[in-house]
Scaffold this active site. Structure first.
Site, PDB file in Angstrom:
ATOM      1  CE  LYS A   1      -3.020   3.208   1.642  1.00  0.00           C
ATOM      2  NZ  LYS A   1      -2.686   4.601   2.016  1.00  0.00           N
TER       3      LYS A   1
ATOM      4  CB  SER B   1       0.806   7.110  13.699  1.00  0.00           C
ATOM      5  OG  SER B   1      -0.368   6.515  13.170  1.00  0.00           O
TER       6      SER B   1
ATOM      7  CD  GLU C   1       9.763   1.699  13.430  1.00  0.00           C
ATOM      8  OE1 GLU C   1       9.485   2.806  13.938  1.00  0.00           O
ATOM      9  OE2 GLU C   1      10.415   1.553  12.395  1.00  0.00           O
TER      10      GLU C   1
ATOM     11  CB  CYS D   1      11.372   5.393  14.069  1.00  0.00           C
ATOM     12  SG  CYS D   1      12.482   4.510  12.977  1.00  0.00           S
TER      13      CYS D   1
ATOM     14  CD  GLU E   1       7.301   9.062  17.742  1.00  0.00           C
ATOM     15  OE1 GLU E   1       8.327   8.912  17.073  1.00  0.00           O
ATOM     16  OE2 GLU E   1       6.277   8.372  17.587  1.00  0.00           O
TER      17      GLU E   1
END
Length: 524
Positions: A184, A242, A265, A302, A392
């Site tokens: 995707k 996210s 992740e 990340c 975050e």
């Protein structure tokens, strides 16, 4: 090549009829042609049907044929030349050196998995020969190998248009495992995705593989992603993004009649512990180096260091003073998308609005979609009393936690959520302090660093890019490095099968010459 604005289903280029996706150059705000019309559930079903048809044939390709396929993908990506680099720069605002480096990493990890496939250790072959005379019970002949799970859905990431996208680590490791892949594509860089998609499509054809080995789908919103994960032919999911997005896909996967694994992740603030002797000896240098890591790529990694933890005092003050100066001099950097920039601003405003958080410094302001670095501080007691301070902030923002003593520093460590990384800045005299923290940090993170900075991930055999929730959805796995192949495999045991039915790798004379565990002993 001329971009067509199409999805790729097997060897076909397909235009959809749903909402239009169009890339935006975040440096200029310019809309980039062409338009990509999103697909719907019908096209998702077509891609999944092709992937299912391809699976049994593809998973039994020879080790060399599958490795050659991965190498061919890398060569086709390199053959795109400057066209790929220029389009990726336009869609992300990232500089040329970063895109070229990411292209090298993408092709490097494809070739790494090619070498892994050829070596065959991932098959984890185990043979326990029959013991018909054993008492009190004979043992049957038992042979085990690993096979691919089945078709895999991969979601391209926003922050790595190449290395975590169409031909990124999830795709490379799934293909290496013998699994067809349906990607995707991320809506932020559809042109980059189409170019790489065509490169994989060409490699499929050149290697004479079933066309369903690879498809690339575009779609606005959540519909197409949810449809992919819900399709019964999909057997695993790879996702980078996210926490909310990953959690939504996990819920869909678990609600299926046949639940499937989602390797997501998601969220990590990557704490850095400044131990006392290191802080006293080199606090100023640490402050400057920390901001360099914080600002890398506008903080859109990340593994960005979003938390700093230390005992308050003169040494920490020296660190903060140096970091303040470095932040103040930090130029604004373009962020990947307007949406990411908007979320960054909201995150920084939320930190600024916390009554018990003080602002240390802000970087230089810039134009539209540019990240203004932010550095903040709070006490350990206030951090421990607020779940919101662990959220975050995706971008160049970090929070310093000022502890009263080592005991309070350990309290902070105990309360941390799961992380991708934890860093220890330490000197030899800090060994005892580090030992006291280490058992906690091992429970909290997938990678523990000493005297480095977490930003950046080496693609190699020993790397772990994973960790406890919410950094990932499955702490037993990694999305970077050769061990990533294990996510898309499962063991099959063959009991007393005739030799004519045994897979080649399990045959008595070991024709593939792979490493095997024979009756409990490792043979070459």
């Amino acid at each position: 090549m001329t971009l067509q604005g199409t999805s790729l289903i097997g060897q076909q280029a397909v235009k959809g009829s749903r909402a239009v996706i169009q890339a935006v150059n975040p440096s200029t705000g310019e809309t980039l042609p062409p338009e990509y019309t999103g697909l719907g559930q019908t096209e998702v079903g077509q891609a999944c049907a092709l992937a299912e048809e391809a699976f049994d044939s593809y998973r039994e390709t020879t080790l060399d044929a599958r490795a050659t396929f991965l190498e061919t993908i890398a060569s086709e990506i390199e053959a795109l030349g400057s066209e790929l680099v220029e389009r990726a720069m336009a869609e992300t605002g990232l500089p040329q050196a970063r895109i070229e480096g990411e292209r090298g990493r993408t092709c490097g990890q494809l070739r790494l998995f090619a070498s892994v496939v050829r070596a065959g250790e991932w098959l984890d072959v185990r043979i326990d020969p029959a013991l018909p005379e054993r008492q009190p019970m004979p043992r049957a002949d038992l042979r085990q190998r690993h096979i691919g799970l089945g078709p895999v859905a991969v979601f391209g990431a926003s922050n790595f248009p190449l290395a975590f996208s169409v031909a990124g680590g999830d795709t490379a490791s799934a293909l290496a495992a013998g699994c067809p892949v349906i990607v995707k594509g991320h809506s932020a860089h559809p042109g980059t995705s189409e170019l790489v998609g065509h490169a994989i499509q060409k490699a499929v054809k050149a290697c004479q593989l079933p066309e369903g080995v690879f498809s690339l789908l575009f779609g606005a919103g959540n519909e197409i992603g949810q449809a992919l994960v819900a399709d019964p032919r999909i057997q695993a999911v790879g996702f980078t993004g996210s926490r909310s997005g990953g959690t939504a896909l996990m819920k869909t996967a678990q609600a299926r009649p046949q639940p499937i694994p989602v390797y997501a992740e998601m969220s990590s603030i990557n704490p850095v512990f400044l131990l006392p002797e290191a802080l006293k000896a080199r606090g100023k240098a640490l402050g400057e180096a920390f901001v360099g890591s914080l600002n890398m790529g506008a903080g859109q990694f990340c593994t960005n260091p979003g938390l700093v933890i230390a005992v308050k005092g003169a040494s920490l003050d020296a660190f903060i003073d140096a970091a303040r100066d470095a932040v103040t001099q930090s130029g604004a950097q373009t962020m990947l998308t307007p949406g990411i920039h908007r979320a960054y601003q909201q995150g920084v405003e939320a930190l600024s609005g916390e009554g018990k958080v003080r602002e240390i410094a802000r970087g230089q302001s810039g134009g539209d979609y540019q990240c203004q670095t932010g550095l903040f501080a709070t006490s350990a007691s206030d951090f421990l009393g607020s779940e919101a301070l662990q959220a975050e902030v995706f971008g160049a923002s970090s929070l310093v936690i000022e502890c009263n003593d080592a005991a309070e520093m350990k309290q902070v460590a105990e309360q941390l959520e799961g992380q991708l990384t934890v860093t220890l800045q330490m000197d030899d005299a800090d060994i005892d302090a580090a030992k006291a923290l280490l058992p906690t940090l091992e429970r909290k993170a997938g990678r523990i660093l000493a005297n480095g900075w977490p930003t950046g991930v080496e693609v190699c055999h020993a790397m772990v890019h994973g960790g406890p929730y919410p950094s990932t959805s499955d702490s037993r796995t990694t999305s970077v490095g050769s061990a990533a192949i294990k996510r898309f495999l499962r063991p099959v045991c063959y009991q007393s099968l005739p030799a004519a039915l045994l897979p080649e790798v399990l045959q008595e004379d070991n024709p593939l010459k792979v490493s095997r565990l024979m009756d409990g002993k490792r043979e070459a």
